[in-house]
Each structure stands twice: as structure tokens, then as C-alpha cells.
Design a protein around this motif. Structure first.
Motif, short mmCIF file in Angstrom:
data_model
loop_
_atom_site.label_atom_id
_atom_site.label_comp_id
_atom_site.label_asym_id
_atom_site.label_seq_id
_atom_site.Cartn_x
_atom_site.Cartn_y
_atom_site.Cartn_z
N ASP A 216 8.82 3.55 11.04
CA ASP A 216 8.41 2.14 11.02
C ASP A 216 6.92 2.02 10.72
O ASP A 216 6.46 0.98 10.25
CB ASP A 216 8.67 1.49 12.39
CG ASP A 216 10.14 1.51 12.74
OD1 ASP A 216 10.48 1.70 13.93
OD2 ASP A 216 10.98 1.33 11.82
N ILE A 217 6.19 3.07 11.05
CA ILE A 217 4.75 3.02 10.83
C ILE A 217 4.15 4.43 10.89
O ILE A 217 4.69 5.30 11.59
CB ILE A 217 4.07 2.10 11.88
CG1 ILE A 217 2.58 1.91 11.55
CG2 ILE A 217 4.24 2.63 13.30
CD1 ILE A 217 1.99 0.65 12.12
N SER B 187 1.33 4.54 -1.61
CA SER B 187 2.78 4.64 -1.89
C SER B 187 3.70 4.75 -0.69
O SER B 187 4.89 4.92 -0.87
CB SER B 187 3.04 5.85 -2.79
OG SER B 187 2.12 5.91 -3.82
N ALA B 188 3.17 4.66 0.51
CA ALA B 188 4.04 4.83 1.68
C ALA B 188 5.11 3.75 1.73
O ALA B 188 4.88 2.62 1.34
CB ALA B 188 3.21 4.81 2.96
N SER B 189 6.29 4.13 2.24
CA SER B 189 7.39 3.17 2.36
C SER B 189 7.29 2.33 3.62
O SER B 189 8.11 1.45 3.85
CB SER B 189 8.73 3.92 2.39
OG SER B 189 8.85 4.72 1.25
N CYS B 190 6.29 2.61 4.44
CA CYS B 190 6.09 1.83 5.66
C CYS B 190 4.60 1.56 5.78
O CYS B 190 3.79 2.17 5.08
CB CYS B 190 6.61 2.60 6.88
SG CYS B 190 5.67 4.09 7.25
N PRO B 191 4.20 0.65 6.66
CA PRO B 191 2.77 0.40 6.85
C PRO B 191 2.06 1.65 7.37
O PRO B 191 2.67 2.49 8.04
CB PRO B 191 2.73 -0.71 7.91
CG PRO B 191 4.07 -1.36 7.85
CD PRO B 191 5.03 -0.27 7.46
N VAL B 192 0.77 1.75 7.05
CA VAL B 192 -0.03 2.89 7.47
C VAL B 192 -1.28 2.40 8.17
O VAL B 192 -2.05 1.62 7.59
CB VAL B 192 -0.47 3.73 6.24
CG1 VAL B 192 -1.28 4.95 6.69
CG2 VAL B 192 0.73 4.17 5.42
N ILE B 193 -1.49 2.84 9.40
CA ILE B 193 -2.74 2.51 10.08
C ILE B 193 -3.67 3.71 9.88
O ILE B 193 -3.31 4.84 10.24
CB ILE B 193 -2.55 2.26 11.59
CG1 ILE B 193 -1.69 1.02 11.81
CG2 ILE B 193 -3.92 2.07 12.27
CD1 ILE B 193 -1.49 0.65 13.29
N ILE C 179 -1.66 5.59 1.55
CA ILE C 179 -1.68 4.13 1.63
C ILE C 179 -1.17 3.49 0.34
O ILE C 179 -0.61 2.41 0.35
CB ILE C 179 -3.05 3.51 2.01
CG1 ILE C 179 -4.09 3.69 0.92
CG2 ILE C 179 -3.52 4.00 3.35
CD1 ILE C 179 -5.34 2.85 1.16
#
Lengths: 146, 123
Positions: B87-88, B111-117, B109
């Protein structure tokens, strides 16, 4: 390590929507307040001669900004998430990183509103990550469509 | 509930420490769990195992479940591949040419399939 104050820069484009949605999701989990900010990009008009064209452009951008932050406010109100709105002037990445001191998280996307800005918006996110005083959550174009 | 499955890539140099703290704080709020992922150059990476075990211990202190994964190969490629299942992602960056360098964070950041912190290391 808290998540109480989330900064959400918006330029009013379609691409900002998923970042807004994710920031609201985060705020609901963490009890955060969202601040929506539109940066009126001075570089667009700062080299133009000071005449009516500039004034019109400024007004157009201001109106765009108000619409952009109000969209976030509406979405937050719907979700019962506390929200503030701000319009600041400056160079987007610089303005955002200056504000970052006062926040626990910045949420942004990686695509901007202009076609060629596809590359540039990614670089705004990258510049913000390099200088931000707080963590930055980025929603990529890929995650956008997932 | 959101942000249940949290991926935390870690390195042996401590540049992910702040990211780990942030991920644990998030997991406490969301009720989620963490997978600490170490990407190295070789199999049987003892230093890497120590690193991920530290994350498990930190999680335990806060009542957060942490599982571990050891992988070899290109950090960016592997993190991106994994991003579909989470999910993250919460990752650190030192801005230097290390496992969690600025270039790895940049690739993730984009190309990720989910959000990236991204939590820039204070080190």
C-alpha cells in the motif's frame, strides 16, 4: 514522528487529484490537518514588462489558484478532514521547501498540468525531496492509474 | 483501512533509520504491518540480516509487526517490482551513491505502483 500537519501543493491539474485523495486517506488514518497550497509561479510573468498583460496573467493565475485550493477544501470537507488553504507567490519548488519546516509530511504527484511539464513536475517533486525539512510522499503517474 | 502493507527498504549504513521510525509511526496509526527489505550484492549477507533484525526489534518495542526480506540485485528494480504488492513504501535517502542513494529514490518515485514516502536521512 508525527503526521499531524500535511502540506498538499496543488496546481489545479487532473494529476494532482490522486495526491489529494491520498493525502485525505492519510489524514483520516492519522487525524491530521491538511493545508492546500497553490504557488503562483512568479517565473511565468516576472520577465514580462509591467503592463496590462501581466496584470491579466496574474489575475488568471490567482483565479486558478483559488479554484485549485478550493477543490481540496471541498474534498476535505466531504471527508470531515480539517483543512486550511493558502496561495503563495514564488518558484514552486522553493516555496514548497520553505514551507516544509512547518509540516510533518508533504504529499505531491509527479505530473504537472502542461504537456512538457510531464518531465518538469517530476523534477519539482525531486527538488522538494532534496531540500524538504520533512518527509515527502510522492504518487507516481503509475500509482495514479493503479 | 489504509496503509496496511508497508514496505521499508533498508541499507546497512543507517540512511534508512529515520524512514524506519516514520514507517513504524504510520503502522501504529493504521494498524498495519511492515516488511523490511534488504537488497544486497550477495547471498548470505550477514550485515544485511543484522540490519533487518534491528527493524524487527524496533517494531516490537512499539507493538508493530515487522517481517523481513533479503534480496540480491538492483535495489531500484527490486523495490519497483515489490511496489505492486504494498500500500505504501517508506524509504530513506542519503543523496549519495549508496544503496538508498538519491538515484534509487528517484527511480522508485517515478514508477512505483504505490505511493512512496521519502524520508531524507538526518545523518
Amino acid at each position: 514522528m508525527s503526521f499531524n500537519n500535511i502540506l498538499v501543493p496543488t496546481d489545479g491539474s487532473e494529476f494532482t487529484k490522486s495526491a489529494i485523495n491520498k493525502s485525505i486517506e492519510m489524514a483520516k488514518v492519522t487525524g491530521a490537518t491538511i493545508t492546500a497550497v497553490y504557488v503562483l509561479d512568479q517565473s511565468v510573468y516576472s520577465t514580462m514588462p509591467l503592463d496590462s498583460t501581466v496584470v491579466n496573467l496574474y489575475d488568471t493565475l490567482k483565479a486558478e489558484g483559488e479554484s485549485a485550493v478550493n477543490y481540496v477544501k471541498e474534498k476535505c470537507d466531504e471527508a470531515s478532514v480539517p483543512v486550511k488553504t493558502e496561495i503563495v507567490e514564488g518558484i514552486p519548488s522553493k516555496a514548497i521547501t520553505t514551507m516544509s519546516k512547518g509540516y510533518d509530511l508533504i504529499v505531491m504527484g509527479t505530473l504537472g498540468k502542461k504537456g512538457m511539464t510531464k518531465v518538469l513536475m517530476g523534477s519539482v517533486a525531486e527538488k522538494v525531496i532534496e531540500k524538504s525539512q520533512c518527509p515527502v510522499m510522492v504518487i507516481s503517474a503509475v500509482a495514479n492509474t493503479a | 483501512m489504509s496503509f496496511q502493507k508497508i514496505l521499508v527498504p533498508v541499507d546497512n549504513d543507517g540512511y534508512a533509520d529515520d524512514a524506519v521510525d516514520k514507517a513504524i509511526a504510520l503502522a501504529e496509526l493504521s494498524g498495519g504491518s511492515i516488511v523490511a527489505l534488504h537488497v544486497g550484492n550477495k547471498a548470505d549477507d550477514k550485515a544485511g540480516q543484522v540490519t533487518v533484525d534491528k527493524v524487527v526489534a524496533k517494531g516490537k518495542e512499539k507493538g508493530v509487526d515487522v517481517k523481513t526480506e533479503m534480496a540480491t540485485g538492483s535495489p531500484a528494480e527490486i523495490i519497483l517490482e515489490r511496489s505492486k504488492d504494498y500500500d505504501i513504501i517508506v524509504m530513506g535517502t542519503s543523496g549519495k551513491k549508496k544503496i538508498l542513494s538519491g538515484s534509487v529514490a528517484k527511480a522508485v518515485i517515478r514508477s512505483a505502483s504505490c505511493p512512496v514516502i521519502v524520508v531524507r536521512s538526518q545523518r
